[in-house]
Design a protein around this motif. Structure first.
Motif, mmCIF file in Angstrom:
data_model
loop_
_atom_site.group_PDB
_atom_site.id
_atom_site.type_symbol
_atom_site.label_atom_id
_atom_site.label_comp_id
_atom_site.label_asym_id
_atom_site.label_seq_id
_atom_site.Cartn_x
_atom_site.Cartn_y
_atom_site.Cartn_z
ATOM 1 N N VAL A 252 8.204 15.058 60.896
ATOM 2 C CA VAL A 252 7.398 16.256 61.124
ATOM 3 C C VAL A 252 8.328 17.451 61.313
ATOM 4 N N LEU A 253 8.144 18.465 60.493
ATOM 5 C CA LEU A 253 8.971 19.668 60.598
ATOM 6 C C LEU A 253 8.457 20.510 61.768
ATOM 7 N N GLU A 254 9.320 20.734 62.754
ATOM 8 C CA GLU A 254 8.901 21.456 63.960
ATOM 9 C C GLU A 254 9.616 22.794 64.089
ATOM 10 N N ASP A 255 10.912 22.764 64.287
ATOM 11 C CA ASP A 255 11.676 24.009 64.465
ATOM 12 C C ASP A 255 12.260 24.447 63.124
ATOM 13 N N VAL A 256 11.944 25.654 62.720
ATOM 14 C CA VAL A 256 12.430 26.158 61.436
ATOM 15 C C VAL A 256 13.022 27.554 61.619
ATOM 16 N N ASP A 257 13.781 27.942 60.648
ATOM 17 C CA ASP A 257 14.314 29.308 60.599
ATOM 18 C C ASP A 257 13.170 30.226 60.165
ATOM 19 N N GLU A 258 12.739 31.085 61.075
ATOM 20 C CA GLU A 258 11.594 31.956 60.779
ATOM 21 C C GLU A 258 11.879 32.887 59.602
ATOM 22 N N GLY A 259 13.147 33.047 59.270
ATOM 23 C CA GLY A 259 13.482 33.889 58.125
ATOM 24 C C GLY A 259 13.345 33.167 56.793
ATOM 25 N N CYS A 260 13.049 31.879 56.845
ATOM 26 C CA CYS A 260 12.909 31.063 55.632
ATOM 27 C C CYS A 260 11.420 30.876 55.342
ATOM 28 N N SER A 261 10.919 31.578 54.352
ATOM 29 C CA SER A 261 9.482 31.512 54.063
ATOM 30 C C SER A 261 9.071 30.117 53.587
ATOM 31 N N ARG A 262 9.921 29.463 52.813
ATOM 32 C CA ARG A 262 9.601 28.116 52.338
ATOM 33 C C ARG A 262 9.528 27.133 53.500
#
Length: 311
Positions: A252-262
């Motif tokens: 499950v993808l939880e923490d992401v780089d908010e600058g990465c739209s994908r």
């Protein structure tokens, strides 16, 4: 806390990783734990970064692991096959080795991987050596055959027992006409092996269906096809009276780089699928495991997952 945990689900969802991490968590609590791989395509060795074989190997304190080899258990079935062939010869039906092979196979019955797994379950339960046994099962189809096998084998073994009884009576009757009382001496064995196999299968069935002792955890990933397959799996588990109350949603993808739209799009998609899982399985305990970068190998990476699996 159940004595036995089985992880199942479609291929590639992380069953082996969950089993290995659960074994690690149990061992850290002080329980003498055995992790068993029943998947013909073993990957438990990779998870623990340790060479494993058909006998329990120490991983760390309180933790052991084993990869089942069905071929190593062929002798448990071969003695029964030999006894049946002997009975046939006793009533005048002579079989060559090739004919026995064609009729009965190599000594491992159809579904031999699953039969070997059940044998191991009964054997390790009987031993009393383990506080907890964690099973890493094969993909869904194999797992369902494993769980259905006790009933299938029970019917087959009853038939085999009946046929052997009839053959014995025929042979004894024929010999008694020729030999008198001496006909009742020197019968070849095989009954003990058949009785022992039937008893092991019955013990395995009782253990698997006892919710106080056994829990099945279905592993899936947050994708539509995986959810659909899990729904079918759970339905079949209920049909075979297998206790299943927990779903483990892996990757499950939880923490992401908010600058990465994908990345944000994928995270939002996972959130949507998680909501769908909760809606589809409202009575289940649902545990999520975050997406790890790369493959999970070694005790250190398993420990991070074990924290999520404290069930």
């Amino acid at each position: 806390m159940t004595e036995h945990v089985l992880y199942g689900g479609k291929g590639g969802v992380g069953k082996t990783t969950m089993a290995a991490a659960t074994g690690l968590a149990s061992a850290k609590r002080g329980e003498r734990t055995l992790v068993v791989s029943t998947d013909p395509a073993h990957s438990l060795s990779d998870s623990f970064e340790l060479a494993l074989d058909g006998e329990p190997s120490a991983v760390r304190e309180n933790l052991f692991a084993v990869e089942i080899d069905p071929e190593s258990r062929a002798d448990r079935y071969q003695s029964i096959v030999s006894a049946i062939a002997s009975d046939l010869r006793a009533v005048g039906i002579s079989l060559s080795e090739d004919e026995v092979e064609r009729l009965f196979g190599s000594g491992i019955p159809a579904g031999g991987d699953e039969a070997a797994a059940l044998d191991v379950l009964a054997e390790y339960v009987d031993s009393g050596d383990w506080g907890r046994i964690v099973f890493d099962t094969a993909p869904t189809g194999h797992t369902l055959r494993l769980l259905e096998l006790p009933d299938v084998l029970d019917a087959a073994l009853e038939t085999t027992d009946s046929v052997r009884g009839q053959l014995h009576r025929m042979a004894t009757s024929t010999r008694s006409m020729l030999m008198g009382p001496a006909a009742y001496f020197g019968r070849e064995g095989g009954e003990d092996e058949l009785a022992e196999l039937k008893a092991r299968m019955e013990r395995a069935r009782e253990v698997l269906r006892d919710p106080e002792r056994t829990a099945f955890r279905a592993v899936l990933i947050p994708e539509r096809m995986a959810i659909a397959e899990t729904e079918r799996l759970v339905e079949r588990l209920h049909e075979v009276e297998m206790p299943v109350e927990t779903l483990v949603v892996n990757k499950v993808l939880e923490d992401v780089d908010e600058g990465c739209s994908r990345c944000r799009t994928r995270r939002d998609q996972h959130r949507k699928r998680l909501a769908e899982i909760h809606e589809t399985f409202p009575a289940f305990e649902i545990v999520t495991v975050p997406d790890e970068t790369g493959e999970v190998h070694g005790v250190e990476s398993l420990e991070r997952i074990a924290e999520r699996l404290e069930l």
